[in-house]
Scaffold this motif. Structure first.
Motif, short mmCIF file in Angstrom:
data_model
loop_
_atom_site.label_atom_id
_atom_site.label_comp_id
_atom_site.label_asym_id
_atom_site.label_seq_id
_atom_site.Cartn_x
_atom_site.Cartn_y
_atom_site.Cartn_z
N SER A 126 -14.48 -5.07 -4.15
CA SER A 126 -15.13 -3.79 -3.93
C SER A 126 -14.89 -3.27 -2.51
N TYR A 127 -14.87 -4.18 -1.55
CA TYR A 127 -14.62 -3.80 -0.16
C TYR A 127 -13.21 -3.24 -0.01
N GLN A 128 -12.24 -3.87 -0.63
CA GLN A 128 -10.87 -3.37 -0.55
C GLN A 128 -10.73 -2.01 -1.23
N TRP A 129 -11.46 -1.82 -2.32
CA TRP A 129 -11.47 -0.50 -2.97
C TRP A 129 -12.04 0.55 -2.01
N PHE A 130 -13.12 0.25 -1.33
CA PHE A 130 -13.73 1.16 -0.37
C PHE A 130 -12.74 1.46 0.75
N GLN A 131 -12.10 0.44 1.30
CA GLN A 131 -11.13 0.64 2.37
C GLN A 131 -9.97 1.53 1.91
N ARG A 132 -9.52 1.30 0.70
CA ARG A 132 -8.39 2.10 0.19
C ARG A 132 -8.77 3.57 0.08
N LEU A 133 -10.00 3.85 -0.37
CA LEU A 133 -10.46 5.24 -0.45
C LEU A 133 -10.45 5.90 0.93
N VAL A 134 -11.00 5.19 1.91
CA VAL A 134 -11.09 5.76 3.25
C VAL A 134 -9.70 5.99 3.83
N LYS A 135 -8.82 5.00 3.66
CA LYS A 135 -7.46 5.12 4.22
C LYS A 135 -6.71 6.29 3.60
N GLU A 136 -6.83 6.46 2.30
CA GLU A 136 -6.13 7.54 1.61
C GLU A 136 -6.73 8.90 1.95
N ARG A 137 -8.06 8.99 1.93
CA ARG A 137 -8.71 10.30 2.10
C ARG A 137 -8.70 10.76 3.56
N ARG A 138 -8.75 9.80 4.51
CA ARG A 138 -8.83 10.17 5.93
C ARG A 138 -7.51 9.99 6.66
N GLY A 139 -6.50 9.45 5.99
CA GLY A 139 -5.19 9.32 6.60
C GLY A 139 -5.16 8.39 7.81
N LEU A 140 -5.86 7.27 7.75
CA LEU A 140 -5.92 6.34 8.86
C LEU A 140 -4.82 5.29 8.74
N ASP A 141 -4.34 4.81 9.89
CA ASP A 141 -3.37 3.72 9.86
C ASP A 141 -4.12 2.38 9.84
N ASP A 142 -3.38 1.28 9.81
CA ASP A 142 -3.99 -0.04 9.65
C ASP A 142 -4.92 -0.38 10.81
#
Length: 322
Positions: A199-215
Motif C-alpha cells: 500500500s505504501y508503494q502504491w501511495f508513493q507511485r501516485l505522488v510521484k506520477e501526479r506531482r512529477g517528483l524524482d527519486d
C-alpha cells in the motif's frame, strides 16, 4: 320553531367566512410545499444553470458510496464547468482514500479540478488533493504525511494477569494473525508488513506520477512527515499558496469564468431519501441554520463514532495523544 331571517343570514355569513379561511389556509400550505419542493429540487441539482461545483472532504475518509455517486453525478452534469475540492482531513482508510481518488480522477478527465487545503490534507487527505489538477494550500496548512500504518493492541500480558488464556484452532498458522490475544509470531509480522509495504508503494507511485517528483524528492517527501503549506510548496507537493480566490483564478486561466456561481454539493445522508434530505437542507438554509449540520458533523461525538469504525490499513495523520 323556525329560525328568524336574521339568524339564517348570520349562519350563512359565518359559513362563507369559514369556507374562505379554509381555502386560504389550503392555498398557503400548497404554496409553502411548492416553495420548499422547488428549493429542495434546486439543491439536489434540478433547474441548475452553469456553475462551479464545490465539495468538502472533511474529517476521516472511509468508504462512502453516497459521496462517490455525488462526485460521479458532478462529472456527468454538463452545467458543472469545474470542481473545487475543499479539504480538511487527516486521512482515513486506504480503501476509502483510493475510492475517493478514483472518483475525483474521473471528474478531472472531463473538467478542471482544483483542491483547496483549508486546514489539513494529510495522508489520505493528500491522496484526495493529488487527484485534482492543481493544489492550493494555506501557508500554515498541514499536508504530506505520505505513509501507511496498521495498529493493533496486544493484550497478552493483561489476559495473563487476570488468568485468561485464548485458544485458537487455525487452518494455517497465519490465519487471522496477528490477533492481539496471543504473542505475535515473526511470520505474522512479516506478512502484515508486506501488505503495508504494498500500500505504501502504491501511495508513493501516485505522488510521484501526479506531482512529477524524482527519486530523491520522493525519498524526502515520503518519509512519513507532515509539512506546512510553505514547505510543501518548496517540495512541489502543492502548487500555490492561498485559498479559494486563488483556486478561482487558476480556473479562470482555463476558461472558467469568475462570474459563475459556486455551489456546494453534499452527499445524501446514509440511510435517508436524497430528495427528503435536499428539502430538509433547503428549509434549514431558509431559516438561517445552514451551519447546524456542519457543526454536528464536526462534533467530537461524531468524530469519535467515525474513529471507532476505522479498521484495517490506514493512511492517516494524527498527533500523539496522552
Amino acid at each position: 320553531m323556525p329560525l328568524d331571517t336574521d339568524a339564517v343570514l348570520d349562519r350563512r355569513q359565518l359559513r362563507r367566512k369559514l369556507t374562505f379561511w379554509r381555502v386560504a389556509a389550503g392555498l398557503v400550505a400548497i404554496a409553502g410545499l411548492a416553495a420548499v419542493g422547488f428549493f429542495g429540487a434546486r439543491s439536489a441539482g434540478y433547474f441548475s444553470a452553469r456553475h462551479v461545483a464545490r465539495i468538502e472532504v472533511k474529517g476521516l475518509i472511509t468508504q462512502n458510496d453516497e459521496m462517490r455517486r455525488m462526485i460521479e453525478a458532478i462529472g456527468r452534469d454538463d452545467n458543472v464547468r469545474a470542481l473545487v475540492v475543499n479539504i480538511d482531513s487527516p486521512g482515513g482508510t486506504v480503501a476509502g482514500s483510493e475510492a475517493l481518488y478514483r472518483a475525483l480522477r474521473e471528474v478531472a478527465a472531463k473538467k478542471p479540478t482544483v483542491a483547496v487545503v483549508d486546514g489539513m490534507a494529510a495522508s489520505g487527505g493528500y491522496i484526495a488533493a493529488i487527484a485534482t489538477d492543481h493544489i492550493v494550500s494555506r501557508e500554515t496548512s498541514i499536508t504530506g504525511s505520505i505513509g501507511v500504518i496498521v495498529q493493533f493492541p496486544n493484550v497478552v500480558q493483561l489476559l495473563q494477569n487476570v488468568g485468561v488464556k485464548v485458544e485458537a484452532v487455525r487452518s494455517t498458522p497465519l490465519k487471522a494473525t496477528p490477533s492481539g490475544l496471543e504473542p505475535t509470531s515473526p511470520e505474522a509480522l512479516a506478512a502484515l508488513r508486506e501488505i503495508v509495504t504494498d500500500s505504501y508503494q502504491w501511495f508513493q507511485r501516485l505522488v510521484k506520477e501526479r506531482r512529477g517528483l524524482d527519486d530523491e524528492q520522493m525519498r524526502v517527501a515520503s518519509d512519513g512527515r507532515a509539512f506546512s503549506g510553505v514547505r510543501a510548496r518548496e517540495m512541489r507537493l502543492v502548487d500555490t499558496i492561498g485559498g479559494e480566490p486563488e483556486a478561482r483564478g487558476w480556473l479562470a486561466d482555463r476558461g472558467v469564468s469568475r462570474d459563475l456561481a459556486i455551489r456546494t454539493y453534499r452527499p445524501a445522508r446514509r440511510g435517508s431519501l436524497p430528495f427528503v434530505n435536499a428539502v430538509a437542507a433547503a428549509v434549514v438554509d431558509a431559516v438561517g441554520l445552514s451551519d447546524l449540520g456542519e457543526r454536528l458533523r464536526a462534533s467530537a461525538i461524531v468524530a469519535g463514532i467515525e474513529r471507532s469504525a476505522l479498521d484495517g490499513l490506514l493512511v492517516v495523520w494524527q498527533p500523539p495523544t496522552p
